[in-house]
Motif scaffolding. Structure first.
Motif, PDB file in Angstrom:
ATOM      1  N   ALA A   1      40.937 113.774  90.521  1.00 55.52           N
ATOM      2  CA  ALA A   1      41.800 114.172  89.434  1.00 55.52           C
ATOM      3  C   ALA A   1      42.913 113.864  90.556  1.00 55.52           C
ATOM      4  CB  ALA A   1      42.076 115.526  89.202  1.00 55.52           C
TER       5      ALA A   1
ATOM      6  N   PRO B   1      40.105 118.771  94.058  1.00 51.36           N
ATOM      7  CA  PRO B   1      39.058 118.956  92.337  1.00 51.36           C
ATOM      8  C   PRO B   1      37.502 120.052  92.738  1.00 51.36           C
ATOM      9  CG  PRO B   1      39.467 116.727  92.934  1.00 51.36           C
ATOM     10  CD  PRO B   1      39.983 117.115  93.877  1.00 51.36           C
TER      11      PRO B   1
ATOM     12  N   SER C   1      37.462 114.733  80.820  1.00 50.42           N
ATOM     13  CA  SER C   1      38.373 115.346  81.704  1.00 50.42           C
ATOM     14  C   SER C   1      37.943 116.828  81.707  1.00 50.42           C
ATOM     15  CB  SER C   1      40.598 115.619  82.574  1.00 50.42           C
ATOM     16  OG  SER C   1      40.290 113.936  82.715  1.00 50.42           O
TER      17      SER C   1
ATOM     18  N   LEU D   1      37.716 120.529  82.956  1.00 48.72           N
ATOM     19  CA  LEU D   1      38.535 121.913  83.369  1.00 48.72           C
ATOM     20  C   LEU D   1      37.969 123.144  84.330  1.00 48.72           C
ATOM     21  CD1 LEU D   1      40.613 123.550  84.749  1.00 48.72           C
ATOM     22  CD2 LEU D   1      41.096 125.086  82.058  1.00 48.72           C
TER      23      LEU D   1
ATOM     24  N   GLU E   1      37.279 123.963  80.076  1.00 47.92           N
ATOM     25  CA  GLU E   1      37.726 122.850  78.719  1.00 47.92           C
ATOM     26  C   GLU E   1      37.238 121.720  79.173  1.00 47.92           C
ATOM     27  OE1 GLU E   1      42.467 121.647  77.309  1.00 47.92           O
ATOM     28  OE2 GLU E   1      42.147 123.404  78.446  1.00 47.92           O
ATOM     29  N   SER E   2      37.327 120.343  78.200  1.00 45.39           N
ATOM     30  CA  SER E   2      36.235 119.118  77.903  1.00 45.39           C
ATOM     31  C   SER E   2      37.634 118.605  77.166  1.00 45.39           C
ATOM     32  CB  SER E   2      35.501 119.109  77.816  1.00 45.39           C
ATOM     33  OG  SER E   2      35.664 119.122  76.445  1.00 45.39           O
TER      34      SER E   2
ATOM     35  N   THR F   1      40.759 124.038  88.381  1.00 44.54           N
ATOM     36  CA  THR F   1      40.724 122.341  88.598  1.00 44.54           C
ATOM     37  C   THR F   1      40.163 121.619  87.918  1.00 44.54           C
ATOM     38  OG1 THR F   1      39.250 121.810  89.878  1.00 44.54           O
ATOM     39  CG2 THR F   1      41.528 123.012  91.318  1.00 44.54           C
ATOM     40  N   TRP F   2      40.980 120.423  87.647  1.00 38.17           N
ATOM     41  CA  TRP F   2      40.719 119.415  87.007  1.00 38.17           C
ATOM     42  C   TRP F   2      40.347 118.584  87.160  1.00 38.17           C
ATOM     43  CZ3 TRP F   2      40.808 119.275  81.493  1.00 38.17           C
ATOM     44  CH2 TRP F   2      41.208 119.669  80.288  1.00 38.17           C
ATOM     45  N   THR F   3      39.021 117.698  87.084  1.00 39.39           N
ATOM     46  CA  THR F   3      38.709 116.666  87.716  1.00 39.39           C
ATOM     47  C   THR F   3      37.709 115.675  86.181  1.00 39.39           C
ATOM     48  OG1 THR F   3      36.293 116.112  89.296  1.00 39.39           O
ATOM     49  CG2 THR F   3      36.090 117.843  87.406  1.00 39.39           C
ATOM     50  N   LYS F   4      37.916 114.453  87.350  1.00 36.82           N
ATOM     51  CA  LYS F   4      37.251 113.255  85.476  1.00 36.82           C
ATOM     52  C   LYS F   4      36.385 113.007  86.341  1.00 36.82           C
ATOM     53  CE  LYS F   4      38.898 108.892  84.226  1.00 36.82           C
ATOM     54  NZ  LYS F   4      39.563 107.683  84.662  1.00 36.82           N
TER      55      LYS F   4
END
Length: 114
Positions: A17, A27, A55, A57, A66-67, A103-106
């Protein structure tokens, strides 16, 4: 109609992220081998390929809260399938200052037909 026994390869790349809030933030991650996303039948028949960037959450318990679509593969069915399939995967939670945290991750998901 093309033979549906065509070999499918979906390659996933987990990217870190960008712009982590804290230097001590790590992340979320997941094992792509333990997460499967189904190739949409219409996309198979139309021989659609591309990479969906999204991404997620990921909450402290490893579930997706969440996406959001970051970059389209160019095909709505592939993008929807990637978001739906990856959202159901179990992630390893990210951490903030060493403790599990949201955390957000891609994730870049490549749709390929062989």
């Amino acid at each position: 109609m093309k033979n549906l026994t065509m070999k499918l390869i979906a390659a996933m790349t987990l990217a870190t992220a960008a712009g982590a809030t804290f230097a001590a933030e790590v992340p979320a991650s997941f094992d792509p081998k333990k997460c499967s996303v189904e190739y949409p039948k219409a996309s198979l028949m139309n021989e659609e390929q591309g990479t969906t960037s999204a991404s997620f959450l990921v909450s402290a318990d490893g579930t997706v809260a969440e996406s959001k679509l970051e970059k389209s593969s160019g095909f709505k069915n592939l993008d929807k399938a990637a978001l739906k399939g990856l959202s159901s995967c179990k992630f390893k939670p990210g951490t903030k200052d060493g403790a599990p945290a949201a955390t957000w991750t891609k994730v870049d998901y490549a749709w390929k037909l062989d």
